[in-house]
Structures are given as structure tokens and as C-alpha cells.
Scaffold this motif. Structure first.
Motif, short mmCIF file in Angstrom:
data_model
loop_
_atom_site.label_atom_id
_atom_site.label_comp_id
_atom_site.label_asym_id
_atom_site.label_seq_id
_atom_site.Cartn_x
_atom_site.Cartn_y
_atom_site.Cartn_z
N GLU A 82 0.83 -1.20 0.00
CA GLU A 82 0.00 0.00 0.00
C GLU A 82 0.87 1.27 0.00
N GLU A 83 1.94 1.25 0.78
CA GLU A 83 2.85 2.41 0.82
C GLU A 83 3.52 2.63 -0.54
N TYR A 84 3.94 1.53 -1.18
CA TYR A 84 4.60 1.64 -2.49
C TYR A 84 3.62 2.18 -3.53
N MET A 85 2.38 1.66 -3.50
CA MET A 85 1.38 2.15 -4.44
C MET A 85 1.08 3.63 -4.20
N SER A 86 1.03 4.04 -2.95
CA SER A 86 0.80 5.46 -2.63
C SER A 86 1.93 6.32 -3.19
N LEU A 87 3.16 5.81 -3.10
CA LEU A 87 4.30 6.53 -3.66
C LEU A 87 4.13 6.73 -5.17
N LEU A 88 3.72 5.67 -5.87
CA LEU A 88 3.51 5.78 -7.31
C LEU A 88 2.38 6.74 -7.63
N VAL A 89 1.27 6.61 -6.92
CA VAL A 89 0.10 7.47 -7.17
C VAL A 89 0.43 8.92 -6.88
N ASN A 90 1.12 9.18 -5.79
CA ASN A 90 1.45 10.55 -5.41
C ASN A 90 2.45 11.19 -6.36
N ASN A 91 3.16 10.36 -7.15
CA ASN A 91 4.10 10.89 -8.12
C ASN A 91 3.59 10.77 -9.55
N PHE A 92 2.27 10.58 -9.69
CA PHE A 92 1.64 10.54 -11.01
C PHE A 92 1.99 11.80 -11.78
N ASN A 93 2.39 11.63 -13.04
CA ASN A 93 2.77 12.75 -13.89
C ASN A 93 1.96 12.64 -15.18
N VAL A 94 0.97 13.52 -15.33
CA VAL A 94 0.11 13.49 -16.51
C VAL A 94 0.92 13.67 -17.79
N GLY A 95 2.08 14.30 -17.70
CA GLY A 95 2.93 14.51 -18.88
C GLY A 95 3.49 13.23 -19.48
N THR A 96 3.43 12.14 -18.73
CA THR A 96 3.94 10.87 -19.25
C THR A 96 2.91 10.11 -20.08
N THR A 97 1.65 10.50 -19.98
CA THR A 97 0.59 9.69 -20.58
C THR A 97 0.56 9.72 -22.10
N ASP A 98 1.13 10.72 -22.72
CA ASP A 98 1.14 10.76 -24.19
C ASP A 98 2.10 9.75 -24.81
N HIS A 99 3.05 9.25 -24.03
CA HIS A 99 4.11 8.41 -24.59
C HIS A 99 4.16 7.01 -23.97
N LEU A 100 3.05 6.55 -23.43
CA LEU A 100 3.03 5.23 -22.82
C LEU A 100 3.00 4.14 -23.89
N MET A 101 3.68 3.02 -23.62
CA MET A 101 3.74 1.95 -24.61
C MET A 101 2.37 1.37 -24.91
N CYS A 102 1.45 1.43 -23.96
CA CYS A 102 0.12 0.86 -24.19
C CYS A 102 -0.68 1.64 -25.23
#
Length: 131
Positions: free
Chosen positions: A20-40
């Protein structure tokens, strides 16, 4: 690149009480600027049996590209609470009715299908991203 919270690493974190702590770290560091270049968004992964996945991580989790809705995946929930992202940790289960290379004639057939996502996707959108 972050360690993706799936499979053995997720199990390791879970056993230590740190998932849960690790997931919170990822969520809290979400960067919308990365979403245009995701492999998916522009890459497909294909399993040995022809099953199509929209990313390597979904392939490892057996979450195939599907024409069914997201309610077919049982996993963690991502919610917005007073402007802050919150994550309920869970490990997704397989979507049913995954598409295979035998179901499509062209990648154009796949463009309208929503990307399969779950909590692990924050691993590709945290900080500077990983894709």
C-alpha cells in the motif's frame, strides 16, 4: 524505471506490509505529462497463443486486450477523494474474452478498444515515466 508492483515484487511488498505504501508513492508521483508516450498507446504484445495485450505488464498479468468492459477485471480501485488520488490495493484477475491475432484483420480494428488498466499502470506514469 520503477519496479512494477506485479507478480513476485508485489508479493514481496505484500508480505512485508509495504504494498500500500509503495502504491501510494507511485500514485502521489503521477505525472500526466507521461501519458502521451506510454507503450500501451502504440505497442502491442502478443502471447504464444495469439492473445493480444496492450502492454508487456498486462501480458505478464494475463490481462488481454478485450472488447468487454472494465468491470470484468477484479482488482484495486482508483478513486479521487477531495482532489487526491487514492488507491485500494488489489491484484487484478484475468479479463474474459480476450482478443487474439485471429480475431482482427488490422491494427486499425483495435483503435477504438479502451486500454486495459489497473493499479500497476501508475508504475509507468510516476515521475518521468518508464515507457
Amino acid at each position: 524505471m520503477t519496479n512494477m508492483p506485479i507478480k513476485r515484487f508485489a508479493d514481496f511488498l505484500w508480505r512485508r506490509g509495504e504494498l500500500e505504501e509503495y502504491m501510494s508513492l507511485l500514485v502521489n508521483n503521477f505525472n500526466v505529462g507521461t501519458t502521451d508516450h506510454l507503450m500501451c498507446k502504440d505497442t502491442l504484445s502478443v502471447n504464444y497463443d495469439g492473445a493480444i495485450f496492450d502492454c508487456d505488464f498486462n501480458q505478464q498479468l494475463d490481462l488481454p486486450l478485450s472488447t468487454t468492459n472494465d468491470d470484468d477485471v477484479v482488482g484495486g480501485a482508483i478513486t479521487l477523494n477531495n482532489g487526491a488520488l487514492q488507491v485500494a490495493v488489489g491484484l487484478g484477475e484475468k479479463k474474459k474474452n480476450g482478443l487474439t491475432v485471429f480475431d482482427v484483420r488490422s491494427t486499425k480494428d483495435l483503435q477504438a478498444i479502451p486500454i486495459c488498466h489497473d493499479n500497476h499502470c501508475f508504475g509507468c506514469t510516476a515521475g518521468m515515466g518508464s515507457s
